[in-house]
Scaffold this motif. Sequence first.
Motif, PDB file in Angstrom:
ATOM      1  N   ASP A 112      -2.057  17.386  13.895  1.00  0.00           N
ATOM      2  CA  ASP A 112      -2.482  17.789  12.928  1.00  0.00           C
ATOM      3  C   ASP A 112      -4.151  17.834  12.273  1.00  0.00           C
ATOM      4  O   ASP A 112      -4.155  17.370  10.854  1.00  0.00           O
ATOM      5  CB  ASP A 112      -1.414  17.771  11.913  1.00  0.00           C
ATOM      6  CG  ASP A 112      -0.579  18.535  12.168  1.00  0.00           C
ATOM      7  OD1 ASP A 112      -0.317  19.443  12.743  1.00  0.00           O
ATOM      8  OD2 ASP A 112       0.752  19.025  11.316  1.00  0.00           O
ATOM      9  N   GLY A 113      -4.644  16.809  13.053  1.00  0.00           N
ATOM     10  CA  GLY A 113      -6.036  15.761  12.900  1.00  0.00           C
ATOM     11  C   GLY A 113      -6.028  14.115  12.437  1.00  0.00           C
ATOM     12  O   GLY A 113      -6.577  14.009  11.789  1.00  0.00           O
ATOM     13  N   ARG A 114      -4.798  14.069  12.296  1.00  0.00           N
ATOM     14  CA  ARG A 114      -3.971  12.476  11.730  1.00  0.00           C
ATOM     15  C   ARG A 114      -3.527  11.871  12.817  1.00  0.00           C
ATOM     16  O   ARG A 114      -2.641  12.238  13.699  1.00  0.00           O
ATOM     17  CB  ARG A 114      -3.389  12.993  11.075  1.00  0.00           C
ATOM     18  CG  ARG A 114      -4.308  14.070   9.826  1.00  0.00           C
ATOM     19  CD  ARG A 114      -2.678  13.949   8.236  1.00  0.00           C
ATOM     20  NE  ARG A 114      -3.138  14.353   7.049  1.00  0.00           N
ATOM     21  CZ  ARG A 114      -2.539  15.164   7.162  1.00  0.00           C
ATOM     22  NH1 ARG A 114      -1.471  15.654   7.520  1.00  0.00           N
ATOM     23  NH2 ARG A 114      -3.543  15.987   5.967  1.00  0.00           N
ATOM     24  N   PRO A 115      -3.887  10.841  12.799  1.00  0.00           N
ATOM     25  CA  PRO A 115      -2.950   9.611  14.052  1.00  0.00           C
ATOM     26  C   PRO A 115      -2.336   9.576  13.240  1.00  0.00           C
ATOM     27  O   PRO A 115      -1.159   9.708  12.232  1.00  0.00           O
ATOM     28  CB  PRO A 115      -3.484   8.312  13.552  1.00  0.00           C
ATOM     29  CG  PRO A 115      -4.248   8.480  12.640  1.00  0.00           C
ATOM     30  CD  PRO A 115      -5.353  10.459  11.797  1.00  0.00           C
ATOM     31  N   CYS A 116      -1.752   8.904  14.548  1.00  0.00           N
ATOM     32  CA  CYS A 116       0.236   9.589  14.330  1.00  0.00           C
ATOM     33  C   CYS A 116       1.111   7.430  14.493  1.00  0.00           C
ATOM     34  O   CYS A 116       1.744   7.497  15.146  1.00  0.00           O
ATOM     35  CB  CYS A 116       1.351  10.189  15.172  1.00  0.00           C
ATOM     36  SG  CYS A 116       1.354   9.918  16.944  1.00  0.00           S
ATOM     37  N   LEU A 117       0.183   6.632  14.546  1.00  0.00           N
ATOM     38  CA  LEU A 117       0.990   5.581  15.045  1.00  0.00           C
ATOM     39  C   LEU A 117       1.489   4.911  13.751  1.00  0.00           C
ATOM     40  O   LEU A 117       2.594   4.048  13.986  1.00  0.00           O
ATOM     41  CB  LEU A 117      -0.585   4.590  15.225  1.00  0.00           C
ATOM     42  CG  LEU A 117      -1.165   4.872  15.933  1.00  0.00           C
ATOM     43  CD1 LEU A 117      -2.953   3.335  16.347  1.00  0.00           C
ATOM     44  CD2 LEU A 117      -0.834   4.976  17.892  1.00  0.00           C
ATOM     45  N   ARG A 118       1.126   5.852  12.795  1.00  0.00           N
ATOM     46  CA  ARG A 118       2.794   4.470  12.100  1.00  0.00           C
ATOM     47  C   ARG A 118       3.763   5.949  12.171  1.00  0.00           C
ATOM     48  O   ARG A 118       5.254   5.063  11.470  1.00  0.00           O
ATOM     49  CB  ARG A 118       2.001   5.896  10.160  1.00  0.00           C
ATOM     50  CG  ARG A 118       1.209   4.226   9.727  1.00  0.00           C
ATOM     51  CD  ARG A 118       0.568   4.743   8.855  1.00  0.00           C
ATOM     52  NE  ARG A 118      -0.487   4.204   7.499  1.00  0.00           N
ATOM     53  CZ  ARG A 118      -1.183   4.023   6.283  1.00  0.00           C
ATOM     54  NH1 ARG A 118      -0.876   4.974   5.597  1.00  0.00           N
ATOM     55  NH2 ARG A 118      -1.803   2.805   6.482  1.00  0.00           N
ATOM     56  N   TRP A 119       3.968   6.802  12.567  1.00  0.00           N
ATOM     57  CA  TRP A 119       5.257   7.622  12.866  1.00  0.00           C
ATOM     58  C   TRP A 119       5.325   6.747  13.972  1.00  0.00           C
ATOM     59  O   TRP A 119       6.738   6.377  14.082  1.00  0.00           O
ATOM     60  CB  TRP A 119       4.556   8.800  12.733  1.00  0.00           C
ATOM     61  CG  TRP A 119       5.766   9.791  14.247  1.00  0.00           C
ATOM     62  CD1 TRP A 119       7.170   9.928  13.945  1.00  0.00           C
ATOM     63  CD2 TRP A 119       5.919  11.246  14.097  1.00  0.00           C
ATOM     64  NE1 TRP A 119       8.093  10.240  13.969  1.00  0.00           N
ATOM     65  CE2 TRP A 119       6.728  11.570  14.860  1.00  0.00           C
ATOM     66  CE3 TRP A 119       4.597  12.496  14.882  1.00  0.00           C
ATOM     67  CZ2 TRP A 119       7.378  12.665  15.015  1.00  0.00           C
ATOM     68  CZ3 TRP A 119       5.054  13.567  14.441  1.00  0.00           C
ATOM     69  CH2 TRP A 119       6.375  13.413  14.777  1.00  0.00           C
ATOM     70  N   ALA A 120       5.053   6.195  15.097  1.00  0.00           N
ATOM     71  CA  ALA A 120       5.228   5.221  16.316  1.00  0.00           C
ATOM     72  C   ALA A 120       6.433   4.389  15.683  1.00  0.00           C
ATOM     73  O   ALA A 120       6.984   4.165  16.393  1.00  0.00           O
ATOM     74  CB  ALA A 120       3.959   5.069  17.156  1.00  0.00           C
ATOM     75  N   ASP A 121       5.245   3.705  14.651  1.00  0.00           N
ATOM     76  CA  ASP A 121       5.459   2.653  14.041  1.00  0.00           C
ATOM     77  C   ASP A 121       7.205   2.534  13.639  1.00  0.00           C
ATOM     78  O   ASP A 121       8.123   1.597  13.777  1.00  0.00           O
ATOM     79  CB  ASP A 121       4.489   2.253  13.585  1.00  0.00           C
ATOM     80  CG  ASP A 121       3.025   1.264  13.259  1.00  0.00           C
ATOM     81  OD1 ASP A 121       2.870   0.971  14.533  1.00  0.00           O
ATOM     82  OD2 ASP A 121       2.253   1.121  12.812  1.00  0.00           O
ATOM     83  N   ALA A 122       7.082   3.445  12.990  1.00  0.00           N
ATOM     84  CA  ALA A 122       8.750   4.200  12.182  1.00  0.00           C
ATOM     85  C   ALA A 122       9.612   3.742  13.209  1.00  0.00           C
ATOM     86  O   ALA A 122      11.128   3.504  13.312  1.00  0.00           O
ATOM     87  CB  ALA A 122       7.913   5.157  11.662  1.00  0.00           C
ATOM     88  N   LEU A 123       9.587   4.868  14.444  1.00  0.00           N
ATOM     89  CA  LEU A 123      10.445   4.969  15.271  1.00  0.00           C
ATOM     90  C   LEU A 123      10.666   3.955  16.480  1.00  0.00           C
ATOM     91  O   LEU A 123      11.887   3.858  16.449  1.00  0.00           O
ATOM     92  CB  LEU A 123       9.602   6.072  16.024  1.00  0.00           C
ATOM     93  CG  LEU A 123      10.057   7.559  16.048  1.00  0.00           C
ATOM     94  CD1 LEU A 123       8.511   8.284  16.466  1.00  0.00           C
ATOM     95  CD2 LEU A 123      11.239   8.211  16.136  1.00  0.00           C
ATOM     96  N   VAL A 124      10.036   3.092  16.330  1.00  0.00           N
ATOM     97  CA  VAL A 124       9.936   1.575  17.427  1.00  0.00           C
ATOM     98  C   VAL A 124      11.014   0.822  16.377  1.00  0.00           C
ATOM     99  O   VAL A 124      11.693   0.571  16.750  1.00  0.00           O
ATOM    100  CB  VAL A 124       9.013   0.832  17.190  1.00  0.00           C
ATOM    101  CG1 VAL A 124       8.662  -0.880  18.029  1.00  0.00           C
ATOM    102  CG2 VAL A 124       7.811   1.462  18.917  1.00  0.00           C
TER     103      VAL A 124
END
Length: 97
Positions: free
Chosen positions: A40-52
């Motif tokens: 959606d035009g936004r980076p998803c690294l925080r999502w990846a952080d949360a999953l990890v």
Amino acid sequence: MVLVTGEGGSVLGPFASAYPAFHASMTKPPTVALLDLDLDGRPCLRWADALVSLGVPIVLLTGYEPDIAPSLHAGAAWITNPACVDDVLKALSAAVA
């Protein structure tokens, strides 16, 4: 989606945008997550952080180069687009092995 279900896996979704997908994955963490770094035009690294942090292995499928990944994701499988189906399936299988 067909790529995963065709190999006997299941998919959480589909979702129209990143936020509902994020919420669903936090409510019921998946076995493995296949993420693009730009949703959606936004980076998803925080999502990846949360999953990890939940112990979910991630596979990053993106047009970006691996050197932009923070150290938290240094061990994640990284597939650069355009990707071949076999590379994605191998990365998903290796992530859950």
